[in-house]
Design an enzyme around this catalytic site. Structure first.
Site, mmCIF file in Angstrom:
data_model
loop_
_atom_site.group_PDB
_atom_site.id
_atom_site.type_symbol
_atom_site.label_atom_id
_atom_site.label_comp_id
_atom_site.label_asym_id
_atom_site.label_seq_id
_atom_site.Cartn_x
_atom_site.Cartn_y
_atom_site.Cartn_z
ATOM 1 N N ARG A 216 0.825 -1.216 0.000
ATOM 2 C CA ARG A 216 0.000 0.000 0.000
ATOM 3 C C ARG A 216 0.859 1.266 0.000
ATOM 4 N NH1 ARG A 216 -2.546 0.208 4.804
ATOM 5 N NH2 ARG A 216 -1.402 -1.565 5.639
ATOM 6 N N ASP A 244 15.072 -2.247 3.754
ATOM 7 C CA ASP A 244 16.415 -1.673 3.670
ATOM 8 C C ASP A 244 16.593 -0.876 2.378
ATOM 9 O OD1 ASP A 244 17.092 -2.744 6.123
ATOM 10 O OD2 ASP A 244 17.929 -4.574 5.252
#
Length: 303
Positions: A216, A244
């Site tokens: 989302r 990351d």
């Protein structure tokens, strides 16, 4: 320049049919070994996204430590701030199922000996961004954050693994939904929705807070502004490097003086692209790959 103070691990990646339940043994025919650790991954993500990066942390005096150092030097990262520990290099066992979901166990090893003193004052003076996580001793991170803030350096914390957060030394906090809930509990705001937590931290502490929302996209709340952005439509192979990739790319973009909405767009594209290959560090996208897919994601919108 971006200074990343954080973990350096060697990852053992196992593709499994399903993630094991407690007490269950799951067989898999092989495993892949790859450099990793949130600190190292975010440093590489930032470098591949075009940032000038120095890594600070600790590895063991072993083959894994030497391999990690060699790989990151090959990515153009300054490794002169990485010390050699008495403990072995940290190891992570990463299990990934057919849907790309994962479970991770980390043996911290040398990461427990990472010390903020390895980042000299002269290095901070030359830096404009400090990027932190929570896989090295949190007291060391907090001390370095205070030093950086006093030196006028932008301080970014990815609160992973989740835990208490000292908002007074941060410019930017990055959390996923699970981490946001944990930060809310630690600050006496248990039960607060991630978006509400972001608004609270921005309003009461002046900390711009980014909450990543997986497929989302993400929401970012700063003093006086709120931005929302979606994500690329992809079929994930492995989600382990997505966070990351997002953090490192966002830090690189901000370090290059991009406004937050543009930086968010690049970070969301990078996070999605990191899901298209197995592993964390091997899957982190380069700047040209991010550029090629930017047009597929609508810009961040003010809400």
């Amino acid at each position: 320049m971006i200074v990343v103070f954080g973990s350096l691990n060697m990852d053992f990646i196992l593709q499994v049919a399903h993630l094991p339940e407690p007490g269950e043994t799951v067989l898999t025919p092989e495993h892949v070994t790859a450099p990793g650790g949130k600190g190292a991954n975010q440093a590489v993500a930032a470098a591949r996204a075009g940032g000038d990066v120095a890594m600070a942390g600790c590895v063991g005096a072993d083959d894994f430590g030497r391999e990690l150092t060699s790989v990151m030097i090959g990515e153009g990262i300054d490794m002169s701030l990485v010390a050699t520990a008495t403990r072995p290099t940290a190891l992570a066992v990463v299990m990934v199922d057919r849907e790309g979901a994962n479970q991770i166990v980390v043996s911290s090893g040398a990461n427990r000996e990472a010390r903020q003193a390895c980042v000299r004052d002269g290095v901070l003076d030359a830096a404009s961004t400090l990027l932190l996580q929570r896989e090295v001793p949190v007291d060391e991170c907090a001390t370095l954050a205070r030093r950086a803030r006093d030196a006028g350096v932008r301080v970014i914390l990815n609160a992973a693994p989740a835990g208490p957060v000292d908002c007074d030394v941060l410019d930017l906090l990055i959390v996923n939904e699970v981490e946001a809930a944990a930060v809310a509990r630690e600050t006496g705001l248990g039960g607060m929705a991630p978006a509400d937590l972001a608004h609270h931290l921005a309003r009461h502490h002046g900390v711009t807070t980014v909450v990543t929302l997986g497929e989302r996209g993400a929401v970012a709340v700063g003093p006086g502004e709120t931005w929302s952005i979606g994500s690329l439509a992809i079929r994930p192979v492995d989600t382990v490097g997505a966070g990351d990739a997002f953090c490192g790319t966002l830090a690189a973009a901000l370090d290059m003086d991009m406004p937050l909405p543009r930086a968010l767009r690049r970070a969301c594209v990078a996070g999605a692209l990191a899901c298209l290959e197995p592993g964390a560090m091997p899957a982190l996208p380069r700047s040209e790959a991010i550029d090629a897919r930017l047009k597929e994601l609508a810009p961040a919108v003010a809400v």
